[in-house]
Scaffold this motif. Structure first.
Motif, short mmCIF file in Angstrom:
data_model
loop_
_atom_site.label_atom_id
_atom_site.label_comp_id
_atom_site.label_asym_id
_atom_site.label_seq_id
_atom_site.Cartn_x
_atom_site.Cartn_y
_atom_site.Cartn_z
N PRO A 744 28.12 -0.03 13.32
CA PRO A 744 29.14 -0.76 12.60
C PRO A 744 30.16 0.18 11.95
CG PRO A 744 27.22 -0.55 11.21
CD PRO A 744 26.88 0.09 12.52
N ILE A 745 31.34 -0.40 11.63
CA ILE A 745 32.33 0.37 10.87
C ILE A 745 32.45 -0.15 9.45
CG2 ILE A 745 33.62 1.07 12.91
CD1 ILE A 745 35.71 -1.09 12.18
N GLY A 746 31.55 -1.04 9.06
CA GLY A 746 31.58 -1.54 7.70
C GLY A 746 30.33 -2.30 7.32
N ARG A 747 29.71 -2.93 8.29
CA ARG A 747 28.50 -3.69 8.04
C ARG A 747 27.27 -2.80 8.19
NH1 ARG A 747 28.63 -7.39 5.09
NH2 ARG A 747 26.94 -8.54 6.08
N GLY A 788 18.41 11.96 7.54
CA GLY A 788 18.09 12.84 6.43
C GLY A 788 18.53 12.27 5.10
N LYS A 789 17.82 12.65 4.06
CA LYS A 789 18.20 12.23 2.71
C LYS A 789 19.56 12.83 2.36
CE LYS A 789 16.59 12.21 -2.07
NZ LYS A 789 15.53 12.66 -3.03
N GLY A 790 20.43 12.00 1.88
CA GLY A 790 21.78 12.46 1.52
C GLY A 790 22.75 12.46 2.67
N ASP A 791 22.28 12.16 3.90
CA ASP A 791 23.20 12.04 5.04
C ASP A 791 24.15 10.86 4.81
OD1 ASP A 791 22.11 14.15 6.35
OD2 ASP A 791 20.97 12.98 7.81
N PRO A 792 25.36 10.93 5.34
CA PRO A 792 26.24 9.77 5.21
C PRO A 792 25.65 8.58 5.96
CG PRO A 792 27.14 11.34 6.79
CD PRO A 792 25.98 12.03 6.13
N PHE A 793 25.95 7.39 5.47
CA PHE A 793 25.50 6.18 6.15
C PHE A 793 26.05 6.19 7.56
CE2 PHE A 793 25.16 1.50 6.71
CZ PHE A 793 23.84 1.36 6.33
N TYR A 794 25.37 5.50 8.48
CA TYR A 794 25.63 5.68 9.91
C TYR A 794 26.85 4.91 10.43
CZ TYR A 794 23.69 1.09 11.29
OH TYR A 794 23.47 -0.25 11.48
N TRP A 795 27.78 4.51 9.57
CA TRP A 795 29.00 3.87 10.05
C TRP A 795 29.66 4.76 11.10
CZ3 TRP A 795 29.31 3.51 4.27
CH2 TRP A 795 28.81 2.28 3.81
N ASN A 796 30.01 4.18 12.23
CA ASN A 796 30.44 5.02 13.35
C ASN A 796 31.43 4.32 14.26
OD1 ASN A 796 28.94 3.94 16.04
ND2 ASN A 796 27.57 3.65 14.28
N PHE A 797 32.16 5.13 15.01
CA PHE A 797 33.00 4.65 16.11
C PHE A 797 32.67 5.46 17.35
CE2 PHE A 797 35.66 7.78 13.82
CZ PHE A 797 36.02 8.65 14.84
N LEU A 798 33.10 4.98 18.50
CA LEU A 798 32.86 5.67 19.76
C LEU A 798 34.15 6.33 20.22
CD1 LEU A 798 30.88 6.27 22.11
CD2 LEU A 798 31.79 4.23 23.24
N GLU A 799 34.09 7.64 20.38
CA GLU A 799 35.21 8.39 20.95
C GLU A 799 35.05 8.37 22.47
OE1 GLU A 799 37.02 12.96 21.21
OE2 GLU A 799 35.15 12.55 20.12
N MET A 800 36.03 7.82 23.16
CA MET A 800 36.00 7.73 24.62
C MET A 800 37.17 8.51 25.21
SD MET A 800 35.21 3.63 25.00
CE MET A 800 36.01 3.06 23.49
N GLU A 801 36.86 9.34 26.19
CA GLU A 801 37.89 10.13 26.85
C GLU A 801 37.75 9.97 28.36
OE1 GLU A 801 39.85 14.63 26.75
OE2 GLU A 801 38.00 14.20 25.65
N PHE A 802 38.83 9.54 29.00
CA PHE A 802 38.84 9.34 30.45
C PHE A 802 40.00 10.15 31.03
CE2 PHE A 802 36.98 5.57 28.55
CZ PHE A 802 35.81 5.38 29.30
N ASP A 803 39.65 11.08 31.88
CA ASP A 803 40.68 11.97 32.46
C ASP A 803 40.62 11.90 33.98
OD1 ASP A 803 42.56 13.83 33.09
OD2 ASP A 803 41.73 15.42 31.85
N PRO A 804 41.50 11.10 34.61
CA PRO A 804 41.47 10.96 36.07
C PRO A 804 42.26 12.03 36.81
CG PRO A 804 43.09 9.48 35.14
CD PRO A 804 42.47 10.21 33.98
N GLN A 805 42.71 13.07 36.13
CA GLN A 805 43.59 14.04 36.76
C GLN A 805 42.87 14.98 37.72
OE1 GLN A 805 46.90 15.31 33.64
NE2 GLN A 805 44.94 15.07 32.59
N GLY A 812 34.17 11.57 28.90
CA GLY A 812 33.56 12.10 27.70
C GLY A 812 33.28 10.98 26.72
N LEU A 813 32.05 10.89 26.22
CA LEU A 813 31.63 9.82 25.31
C LEU A 813 30.91 10.44 24.13
CD1 LEU A 813 30.31 7.57 28.18
CD2 LEU A 813 32.39 7.12 26.85
N ARG A 814 31.39 10.15 22.89
CA ARG A 814 30.83 10.78 21.70
C ARG A 814 30.79 9.77 20.56
NH1 ARG A 814 35.52 13.42 23.68
NH2 ARG A 814 34.85 14.79 25.37
N VAL A 815 29.63 9.65 19.93
CA VAL A 815 29.48 8.79 18.75
C VAL A 815 29.88 9.60 17.53
CG1 VAL A 815 27.89 7.41 17.37
CG2 VAL A 815 27.63 7.48 19.87
N ARG A 816 30.76 9.02 16.70
CA ARG A 816 31.30 9.74 15.54
C ARG A 816 31.10 8.93 14.27
NH1 ARG A 816 32.47 14.99 17.05
NH2 ARG A 816 33.78 15.06 18.91
#
Length: 913
Positions: A744-747, A788-805, A812-816
């Motif tokens: 989620p990005i807020g929930r 881990g204790k003190g880690d930021p809450f897991y609110w996240n978005f998905l970074e998607m990179e598509f390069d057809p060149q 490229g797929l990365r959870v942030r």
């Protein structure tokens, strides 16, 4: 609305400083208008700061700036006064889930209910009072409570003596304390008992909190046209206490109530309260205070105006795109100007208008506009910029950013950008394509802050409110990712999270609190957007299948049909830009966005509204009552996408020439997430009668199998989704199909993982999977290591990179985490960096390289005309070798190239891969 201030002029130091606001974008944005902005009132000789509010003569459903409520639909401007609005589209909605919520809980869904609405409060957002203060309001009584209509029950609360009231609210810690969300607000009201009542706030927070005490005094009865004044005086006394004295004056009589309260309980926002069906108007509202100053909450007339990326098209050599705008107040026309610089030399007013649209109000639109815009150049050539003009004034800037209200009583958190003086941006659409996946947005409590002991979430129910973002530092590095597209996927605004909105205005208020907050608005207006809603966005959890059609068209099923029809219209309007929407037709909102260079396609699908029923007990009322689950979730006739949508997807996969394709909207084909309490005794925690498991696309096993087989029929396909409140990256080892979730990005509320979850695993249906990433409230990776204790809450978005060149296009797929920059390590264990050749089933055959028309779409078909797949030719007409997953060697394949002007066919023979 007009304002009459105290005897002294506003000090210049308290005025809005446009120069400071514009900051680094000076000259980029035209003059900004703060409609109905309220300046700070000067201290009078007595030391008080005072303001008197009266209402204008123009009738309107919009109240104007300075007034805020979770329930704007309770109010209107009529006849020069603030007036109660007693009838709205959807005003008999109730808080309930889809029928399967009741089934999961082992009970029948109740179809009889009392639709009486609770109190609605309209606050001033610029006065958060403390110490000694005085609030008064003058009312005119217009009509007694209404009588029951045909079909109504006389037992409903709205028809009971004493339920109707009007008056003043005070002590609210949030301007969204209204309806069922009143936590700390008190009220002094005239009720139609008739009484003068002091209604104390609830004792504690949460749905089970006990009602507060009610102190009453007999008051005069009222008749149509009677004038009433209610005056509230709060004075600190001693030992943290304050005296609260209320006086009601009507018909030459005065009634008083006097109580002592904790001083802290009296401090907060003030406003007008109304409940029941008595009709009244507010003629004036007055505030005076000694120990506090009036704030500047900031106001933006353009709440958001976003481009819908999938509407981008070329017609007669010109590129056009559709924008949707939501505006705060009434108006006539919106215009958009577009150019290739943020700072036009002669100013934005000199830039030609690229498109206009009318501002519309009706049953499903509240001050929205649809604007078809012609772009000056192709968006694959350069980045473009735009400004938004309402009735001739530039309303692009966002004065809320940096105002006193940000992060305060409104709950808005807008760290990015530091200045609201930005203009809209359309990033250049050329490879590599960078997409940001966002899901599960609406935020109603708490705020994460970084402390010496790590990240902590502070606040919560004691100050119930919407927040624009859930954490300090959210999206502070977003610009560094160079995203072109925001993919808002599933549970974008949670229509029914805070309340089942009983009016079109209230529904839009929920939407505004999600995608129109300062940071979300900035995201929408600085990127191309794709919005693909989920069940909550339609205003009823788990809404799907044929039942969602029935609940819109059949009365007596336990929900207001006009509420559901209205919500479906609102959603389809905002996500597609449709000007008119059929309220009962099932939305056909699957669509594909092919980039201008025709090398990448984003497909948007709907796996809820066209799927088979969740019911597993066929004909149990017609003789088969002793037999259960005959229509099992694994039944081969079950459909996930419906015949028409699946046929469309088949054609897309078989004919689209893009080298890379991303799908969004199919929420979890792989059954790796558990159900809820109903699955407790199931060995895989996945009971088919669990309403949570039934919400996943994977519950429809046969439908998911068909889609996975289709997606594996060619290389270069990734499917992504939101909804499950977890970030993950996985790969199906049979079909080599990559599936990702984000949010989620807020929930919160991430789905638990099934037994046996790990880096190599099988899902509930036995599919062999590789888990590359898992970012979960509890787990930090597929090995299920704890957060881990003190880690930021897991609110996240998905970074998607598509390069057809490249010859072998890259993925490229990365959870942030929301606070992460692109140089930080991806969350969830690892990223997935791969290429098209590693996706799709192993090819049975291939087609060798050949030459054809340059820069053309090339489509392959069997000799009997069955399409197989597509690709693109290069600048010299070269076509690289192509693998064919389901074509045996030795087959005749006809390749047809089309460059927009000419066509050329080439006969080929498939060879062994």
């Amino acid at each position: 609305m007009s304002i009459e201030s105290g005897p002294e002029k506003t000090p210049q130091s308290k005025q809005f400083n446009r120069r400071d606001f514009i900051g680094t974008t000076a000259g980029a944005v035209g003059a900004m208008t703060l409609s109905s902005a309220i300046p700070t009132m000067a201290a009078s000789e007595s030391g008080k700061r005072a303001a008197r509010y009266v209402f204008g003569n123009a009738d309107s459903l919009s109240i104007g700036s300075g007034w805020e409520s979770l329930n704007p639909g309770y109010w209107q401007i009529k006849g020069g006064a603030l007036r109660r609005r007693l009838k709205n589209v959807g005003d008999r909605a109730r808080r309930t889930g889809f029928p399967f919520h009741s089934m999961t809980a082992g009970k029948k869904m109740e179809t009889e209910y009392d639709p009486s609405l609770p109190v609605g409060i309209l606050y001033r957002n610029d006065w958060k009072l403390k110490g000694a203060f005085e609030v008064s309001a003058k009312f005119t009584y217009r009509a007694d409570r209404t009588e029951p209509l045909d079909g109504d029950s006389s037992e409903w609360k709205m028809f009971q003596k004493g339920y109707g009231y009007f008056g003043i609210a005070f002590g609210a810690k949030s301007i969204f304390e209204s309806f069922g969300k009143i936590v700390q607000a008190h009220q002094v009201v005239w009720s139609d008992q008739p009484n003068l009542e002091l209604i104390r706030a609830r004792k504690g927070a949460g749905s089970k909190a006990a009602p507060g005490a009610v102190f009453t005094s007999k008051a005069p009865g009222l008749s149509t046209g009677d004038q009433v004044e209610i005056r509230l005086v709060v004075k600190p006394s001693s030992k943290g206490k304050s005296t609260v004295e209320t006086t009601l004056s009507a018909n030459g009589k005065s009634v008083r109530l006097k109580e002592e309260m904790a001083t802290s309980a009296t401090e907060g926002f003030v406003g007008v309260a109304g409940r029941g069906t008595i009709d009244f108007e507010v003629n004036s509202f007055n505030v005076s205070a000694i120990d506090c100053e009036q704030g500047n909450a900031g106001h933006t007339e353009c709440l958001v105006c976003y481009p819908l990326g999938e509407t981008l098209k070329q017609e007669d050599g010109k590129w056009t795109v559709r924008f949707v705008g939501i505006f705060d107040g009434d108006g006539t026309e919106v215009a958009i100007r577009v150019t290739d610089t943020e700072n036009p030399k002669k100013g934005w007013a000199s830039v030609p208008i690229a498109g206009t649209g009318a501002i519309v109000n009706n049953d499903f639109r509240r001050n929205t506009a649809v604007i078809d815009v012609r772009l000056p150049v192709s968006p694959n050539r350069k980045t473009l910029y735009y400004t938004v003009w309402k009735d001739g004034q530039n309303v692009t800037t966002d004065p809320r950013i940096g105002s006193a209200a940000v992060g305060a009583g409104t709950g808005l958190v807008g760290d990015v950008p530091k200045s609201g003086g930005y203009v809209g941006r359309l990033p250049r659409l050329a490879a590599p394509y960078k997409l940001c996946g966002l899901s599960c947005h609406a935020i109603t409590s708490g705020l994460q802050k970084k402390t010496p002991d790590g990240y902590r979430i502070l606040g919560g129910g004691a100050e119930w409110q919407f927040r624009d973002q859930p954490t300090e530092g959210a999206y502070q590095h977003l610009e560094d990712y160079n995203f072109q597209v925001m993919v808002w996927e599933d549970d974008v605004w949670y229509m029914e999270l805070a309340l089942y909105p009983p009016s079109t205005d209230d529904a839009y208020k929920v939407i505004k609190n999600s995608i129109c907050g300062p940071a979300s608005r900035w995201q929408c207006m600085r990127h191309w957007n794709v919005i693909n809603p989920g069940d909550h966005d339609y205003g009823m959890d788990d809404v799907k299948g044929p039942e969602q059609i029935a609940i819109r068209t059949v009365e007596g099923l336990g929900q207001d049909t006009s509420y559901m029809k209205r919500n479906f219209q609102i959603v389809h309007h905002l996500v597609t830009g449709a000007e008119t929407v059929d309220p009962v037709a099932n939305p056909k909102k699957w669509r594909a966005w092919k980039m201008p260079n025709r090398d990448f396609t984003l497909a948007i699908l709907d796996s809820r509204l066209w799927r088979s029923s969740q019911d597993v007990d066929m004909w149990d009322d017609s003789g088969w009552g002793a037999f259960k689950s005959l229509y099992d979730r694994k039944d081969p006739t079950r459909s996930l996408l419906g015949e028409e949508q699946f046929a469309w997807l088949q054609e897309l996969i078989a004919t689209d020439s893009s080298k890379l394709i991303c799908l969004t909207g199919i929420n979890g084909m792989h059954t790796v997430w558990t159900g809820a309490a109903a699955s407790a005794n199931h060995p895989m925690k996945f009971d088919q009668r669990d309403r949570v498991t039934a919400d996943y696309a994977g519950w429809v096993k046969a439908g998911s199998d068909r889609v996975l087989e289709l997606l594996g029929s060619r290389d270069g396909i990734v499917t992504v989704y939101g909804d499950v409140h977890n970030g993950s990256i996985m790969k199906n080892r049979e079909h080599n199909v990559i599936e990702c979730s984000f949010g989620p990005i807020g929930r919160s509320g991430g789905r638990a993982v099934i037994p046996g979850f790990g880096p190599r695993m099988k899902d509930v249906d036995g599919r062999d999977l590789e888990m590359h990433a898992l970012y979960h409230k509890t787990h930090r990776n597929p090995q299920l290591d704890p957060q881990g204790k003190g880690d930021p809450f897991y609110w996240n978005f998905l970074e998607m990179e598509f390069d057809p060149q490249a010859e072998d296009p890259a993925i490229g797929l990365r959870v942030r985490n929301l606070i992460d920059g692109p140089e930080d390590a991806p969350r969830g264990g690892s990223a997935l960096e791969t290429s098209a050749s590693n996706t799709g089933r192993k090819a049975l055959s291939k087609l060798g390289a050949f030459n054809t028309l340059a820069n053309a779409d090339v489509r392959f078909a069997t000799r009997d005309g069955r399409p197989v797949r597509g690709t693109r030719s290069g600048g010299k007409g070269q076509v690289l070798p192509v693998g064919l997953a389901d074509i045996a060697p030795g087959e005749i394949i006809i390749a047809t190239a089309w460059n927009g002007v000419r066509a050329k066919s080439t006969v080929l023979t498939s060879k062994k891969a």
